[in-house]
Design an enzyme around this catalytic site. Structure first.
Site, PDB file in Angstrom:
ATOM      1  N   LYS A  51       7.878   0.603  13.528  1.00 30.01           N
ATOM      2  CA  LYS A  51       6.993   1.906  14.102  1.00 30.01           C
ATOM      3  C   LYS A  51       5.531   1.772  13.745  1.00 30.01           C
ATOM      4  O   LYS A  51       5.257   2.220  12.389  1.00 30.01           O
ATOM      5  CB  LYS A  51       7.551   3.200  13.684  1.00 30.01           C
ATOM      6  CG  LYS A  51       6.950   4.437  14.572  1.00 30.01           C
ATOM      7  CD  LYS A  51       6.894   5.613  13.867  1.00 30.01           C
ATOM      8  CE  LYS A  51       5.694   6.076  12.996  1.00 30.01           C
ATOM      9  NZ  LYS A  51       4.533   6.195  13.683  1.00 30.01           N
TER      10      LYS A  51
ATOM     11  N   GLY B  25       2.588   3.400   3.524  1.00 32.55           N
ATOM     12  CA  GLY B  25       1.892   4.812   4.090  1.00 32.55           C
ATOM     13  C   GLY B  25       1.399   5.614   2.720  1.00 32.55           C
ATOM     14  O   GLY B  25       1.391   5.094   1.589  1.00 32.55           O
TER      15      GLY B  25
ATOM     16  N   GLY C  27       6.089   8.817   1.815  1.00 26.71           N
ATOM     17  CA  GLY C  27       7.040   8.117   1.223  1.00 26.71           C
ATOM     18  C   GLY C  27       8.112   8.916   0.524  1.00 26.71           C
ATOM     19  O   GLY C  27       9.368   8.643   0.476  1.00 26.71           O
TER      20      GLY C  27
ATOM     21  N   GLU D   5       5.749   1.232  -0.277  1.00 25.37           N
ATOM     22  CA  GLU D   5       4.412   0.819  -0.552  1.00 25.37           C
ATOM     23  C   GLU D   5       3.418   2.115  -0.363  1.00 25.37           C
ATOM     24  O   GLU D   5       3.116   2.384   0.725  1.00 25.37           O
ATOM     25  CB  GLU D   5       3.960  -0.360   0.293  1.00 25.37           C
ATOM     26  CG  GLU D   5       4.967  -1.701  -0.050  1.00 25.37           C
ATOM     27  CD  GLU D   5       4.492  -2.165  -1.378  1.00 25.37           C
ATOM     28  OE1 GLU D   5       3.614  -1.892  -1.952  1.00 25.37           O
ATOM     29  OE2 GLU D   5       5.551  -3.165  -1.666  1.00 25.37           O
TER      30      GLU D   5
ATOM     31  N   CYS E 261      -5.322   0.777   0.397  1.00 18.38           N
ATOM     32  CA  CYS E 261      -4.623   1.308  -0.686  1.00 18.38           C
ATOM     33  C   CYS E 261      -4.973   1.396  -2.187  1.00 18.38           C
ATOM     34  O   CYS E 261      -4.901   1.744  -2.720  1.00 18.38           O
ATOM     35  CB  CYS E 261      -3.172   0.958  -0.420  1.00 18.38           C
ATOM     36  SG  CYS E 261      -2.897  -0.882  -0.229  1.00 18.38           S
TER      37      CYS E 261
ATOM     38  N   GLU F  15      -6.357  10.519  -3.980  1.00 16.33           N
ATOM     39  CA  GLU F  15      -6.774   9.290  -3.020  1.00 16.33           C
ATOM     40  C   GLU F  15      -7.511   9.997  -1.830  1.00 16.33           C
ATOM     41  O   GLU F  15      -7.039  10.620  -0.889  1.00 16.33           O
ATOM     42  CB  GLU F  15      -5.384   8.688  -2.366  1.00 16.33           C
ATOM     43  CG  GLU F  15      -5.854   7.457  -1.619  1.00 16.33           C
ATOM     44  CD  GLU F  15      -4.299   6.575  -0.925  1.00 16.33           C
ATOM     45  OE1 GLU F  15      -3.753   7.355  -0.373  1.00 16.33           O
ATOM     46  OE2 GLU F  15      -4.573   5.406  -1.115  1.00 16.33           O
TER      47      GLU F  15
HETATM   48  P1  NAD Z   1       0.880   8.247   6.392  1.00 15.81           P
HETATM   49  O1  NAD Z   1       1.732   8.225   5.296  1.00 15.81           O
HETATM   50  O2  NAD Z   1       0.555   9.415   6.956  1.00 15.81           O
HETATM   51  O3  NAD Z   1       1.477   7.390   7.896  1.00 15.81           O
HETATM   52  C1  NAD Z   1       2.152   6.002   7.571  1.00 15.81           C
HETATM   53  C2  NAD Z   1       3.237   5.780   8.690  1.00 15.81           C
HETATM   54  O4  NAD Z   1       4.424   6.782   8.591  1.00 15.81           O
HETATM   55  C3  NAD Z   1       2.789   6.064  10.105  1.00 15.81           C
HETATM   56  O5  NAD Z   1       3.270   5.163  10.966  1.00 15.81           O
HETATM   57  C4  NAD Z   1       3.147   7.541  10.300  1.00 15.81           C
HETATM   58  O6  NAD Z   1       3.261   7.746  11.927  1.00 15.81           O
HETATM   59  C5  NAD Z   1       4.706   7.765   9.771  1.00 15.81           C
HETATM   60  N1  NAD Z   1       4.880   8.803   9.117  1.00 15.81           N
HETATM   61  C6  NAD Z   1       4.343  10.260   9.136  1.00 15.81           C
HETATM   62  N2  NAD Z   1       5.114  11.177   8.740  1.00 15.81           N
HETATM   63  C7  NAD Z   1       6.268  10.630   8.569  1.00 15.81           C
HETATM   64  C8  NAD Z   1       7.518  11.184   8.493  1.00 15.81           C
HETATM   65  N3  NAD Z   1       7.721  12.388   8.034  1.00 15.81           N
HETATM   66  N4  NAD Z   1       8.785  10.426   8.448  1.00 15.81           N
HETATM   67  C9  NAD Z   1       8.584   9.135   8.763  1.00 15.81           C
HETATM   68  N5  NAD Z   1       7.244   8.489   9.049  1.00 15.81           N
HETATM   69  C10 NAD Z   1       6.269   9.401   8.951  1.00 15.81           C
HETATM   70  O7  NAD Z   1      -0.238   7.106   5.985  1.00 15.81           O
HETATM   71  P2  NAD Z   1      -1.533   6.578   7.029  1.00 15.81           P
HETATM   72  O8  NAD Z   1      -2.411   7.793   6.876  1.00 15.81           O
HETATM   73  O9  NAD Z   1      -1.171   5.705   8.084  1.00 15.81           O
HETATM   74  O10 NAD Z   1      -2.205   5.393   5.958  1.00 15.81           O
HETATM   75  C11 NAD Z   1      -2.661   5.809   4.883  1.00 15.81           C
HETATM   76  C12 NAD Z   1      -1.837   5.655   3.527  1.00 15.81           C
HETATM   77  O11 NAD Z   1      -1.230   4.498   3.573  1.00 15.81           O
HETATM   78  C13 NAD Z   1      -2.701   5.605   2.254  1.00 15.81           C
HETATM   79  O12 NAD Z   1      -2.161   6.487   1.463  1.00 15.81           O
HETATM   80  C14 NAD Z   1      -2.631   4.451   1.651  1.00 15.81           C
HETATM   81  O13 NAD Z   1      -2.783   4.310   0.337  1.00 15.81           O
HETATM   82  C15 NAD Z   1      -1.443   3.883   2.083  1.00 15.81           C
HETATM   83  N6  NAD Z   1      -1.261   2.337   2.187  1.00 15.81           N
HETATM   84  C16 NAD Z   1      -0.456   1.645   1.255  1.00 15.81           C
HETATM   85  C17 NAD Z   1      -0.594   0.523   1.374  1.00 15.81           C
HETATM   86  C18 NAD Z   1       0.261  -0.293   0.190  1.00 15.81           C
HETATM   87  O14 NAD Z   1       0.837  -1.519   0.387  1.00 15.81           O
HETATM   88  N7  NAD Z   1       0.678   0.311  -0.978  1.00 15.81           N
HETATM   89  C19 NAD Z   1      -0.995  -0.369   2.012  1.00 15.81           C
HETATM   90  C20 NAD Z   1      -1.801   0.236   3.310  1.00 15.81           C
HETATM   91  C21 NAD Z   1      -1.804   1.647   3.132  1.00 15.81           C
END
Ligand code: NAD
Length: 510
Positions: free
Chosen positions: A186, A239, A244, A261, A295, A394
């Site tokens: 997804k 994310g 998470g 992650e 991230c 963040e």
């Molecule tokens: P997000 O957590 O809002 O969303 C990530 C994914 O999760 C999306 O596909 C979203 O649709 C899905 N999602 C949202 N709510 C959900 C739920 N309740 N249940 C299941 N899935 C759900 O993150 P974002 O805004 O897309 O990305 C930014 C974040 O990602 C930042 O915090 C960044 O640090 C992190 N990130 C981490 C890494 C790493 O490797 N550690 C890499 C890239 C980004």
């Protein structure tokens, strides 16, 4: 030419069982180009029921053995066919990634797509790795031959963010497939197009249908269904830490394997004996690459008293040369943020930083290019206390917090004073000092005189609330396997079978 391809708006389908499908209710949502605010395309808004169908397809495909039981060298050969597709479509993928994510074409065309190819290639070859490990022959508790098998986990769900959409898709799909799993992926709703384009390319290879399924829709519907469905064996999530945490809760209902992650607030320590011009440019690269939406961005710059003022002077002068512009323009250094919501979030943090007493020495405002786009100026705060909100949370935007310290101990203490532990960096020409600092930093990656460089052979992941498990390298592959111990009795005797080998010796006469 590539830029024209990306600009073409179209209605995309979802990829399930090798078919292109829409949401059962016919609903769709638009994907917006963050630089132009124009619609780039539309994608299906899948429901929970649609998600269940994709999971059932991945389950059926896994259980059929068409991929999970295939000889590893065959899996490897088929996956290497994907590398060819990637390479043929490199320019087009770079343009599409830039159009949907706002990442500069300079980054996507010179680094990011090449990275995807390199990482896919690594995992394709790793499919052939040793999956059976013999153990030393043992005599206790009985003469036996023992070995360990690494087997696929089953149906995996990949849920990914919007900042590096294609890299993230590769990081989920390639190791999962290499180890014989099937996947429902997804992508984030802001940036699903390169994952769907990748599915189109996968469809042209020999990969059996149903091994990869890509579906689009909301986190609360599609994402939560994937995280809680009993037929999903493993969830690999990248994310925010907030989401998470929610995924971990949902996954607990069926004790799913989880790799998380998550977010970061990475420290970037510059010691006074560093190559200062290199460290100045390094600090800017660490913070402002992809507008700070990374991230592991080095968003907390930790400087000793002795070089602070001179360093800031140079830093601000250099930062003023950063060009904000159309990400499709090769000369642009920084493109737009991903969305108007992200722009709002970043603006709020800048306001909070000022209210809490940090000194704004550069930027701090929204910008636009040709009157449009979600742009934000490169922003630097000095006089930041590590307890301030802008140093602890963040921001995921182009905002650097500079923190002054008096010695190495304080630098390391400040660096570690965070709930996160994804990455960190230290700049010095003294490698003993660098190594000593690296050992004391509580983070999954430490760069010495560098930043952002992630290697397909090296584990990547977080300490503390930055995550669980590792991606990349053999560590990342292991996360997509179950470990099975096989014991082979070499005695071929009936004695002791009924009540256990330890009773095989007759009891002493009374
Ligand atoms: P997000 O957590 O809002 O969303 C990530 C994914 O999760 C999306 O596909 C979203 O649709 C899905 N999602 C949202 N709510 C959900 C739920 N309740 N249940 C299941 N899935 C759900 O993150 P974002 O805004 O897309 O990305 C930014 C974040 O990602 C930042 O915090 C960044 O640090 C992190 N990130 C981490 C890494 C790493 O490797 N550690 C890499 C890239 C980004």
């Amino acid at each position: 030419m590539a830029i024209e391809t990306a600009a073409e708006a179209r209605a995309w389908g979802n990829y399930v069982g090798g078919e292109w499908v829409g949401a059962s209710g016919g609903e769709t949502f638009d994907v917006i180009n963050p630089a132009t605010e124009e619609v780039l395309g539309s994608v299906p808004k899948m429901s929970r029921e649609d998600t269940q169908r994709a999971i059932a397809t991945a389950r059926e495909t896994f259980d059929s053995g068409v991929w999970s039981q295939l000889a590893p060298d065959e899996r490897s050969r088929i996956m290497l066919g994907v590398v060819e597709k990637f390479t043929e479509h490199e320019d087009e993928l770079a343009a599409l990634e830039t159009a949907q994510a706002g990442m500069t074409i300079r980054a996507t065309s010179t680094v990011v797509i090449g990275y995807c190819i390199n990482h896919w290639d690594y995992f394709a070859r790793a499919a052939n790795r040793q999956l059976q490990e013999p153990l030393e022959p043992v005599a206790f508790p009985t003469h036996s031959y023992n070995f360990v098998l690494r087997e696929p986990i089953g149906v995996c769900a990949g849920i990914i963010p919007w900042n590096f959409p294609l890299v993230m898709a590769v990081w989920k799909l390639a190791p999962a497939l290499a180890m014989g799993n099937t996947m429902v992926l997804k992508p984030a709703s802001n940036t699903p197009l390169t994952a769907l384009r990748l599915a189109e390319l996968l469809d042209e290879t020999e990969l059996p249908k149903g091994v990869v399924n890509v579906i689009t829709g909301g986190g609360a519907s599609v994402g939560e269904e994937l995280a809680s469905h009993p037929d999903v064996d493993k969830i690999s999530f990248t994310g925010s830490t907030v989401v998470g945490r929610r995924i971990m809760q949902l996954a607990s209902s069926t004790i799913k394997k989880c790799t998380l992650e998550l977010g970061g607030k990475s420290p970037n320590i510059v010691y006074e004996d560093a190559d200062i011009p290199a460290a100045v440019d390094g600090a800017l690269w660490a913070t402002f690459f992809h507008q700070g939406q990374v991230c592991e961005s080095g968003t907390r710059l930790i400087l000793p008293d002795s070089i602070h003022d001179e360093f800031i002077e140079r830093l601000v002068e250099r930062a003023k040369t950063i060009t904000l512009g159309d990400p499709m323009d090769y000369d642009t250094d920084m493109g737009p943020l991903i969305s108007s919501e992200q722009l709002e979030t970043v603006s709020n943090y800048v306001r909070i930083g000022q209210e809490e007493g940090a000194k704004l020495v550069l930027g701090g405002k929204r910008a636009s290019v040709d009157g449009r786009g979600y742009y934000f100026e490169p922003t630097i705060f000095t006089e930041v206390d590590n307890a301030m909100t802008i140093a602890q949370e963040e921001i995921f935007g182009p905002v650097l917090s500079v923190i002054k310290v008096s010695d190495d101990d304080e630098a390391i203490a400040v660096a570690n004073d965070t709930i996160y532990g994804l990455a960190s960096a230290v700049w010095t020409e003294d490698y003993d000092r660098a190594l000593e600092t690296a050992k004391r930093l509580r983070a999954g990656t430490v760069w010495v005189n560098d930043h952002h460089l992630i290697n397909c052979i090296a584990p990547f992941g977080g300490y503390k609330q930055s995550g669980l498990g590792r991606e990349l390298g053999s560590y990342g592959l292991d996360e997509f396997t179950e470990v099975k111990h096989v014991h082979v009795d070499l005695t071929q005797k009936a004695e002791g079978k009924m009540f256990g080998v330890l009773l095989s010796t007759p009891p002493p006469e009374p």
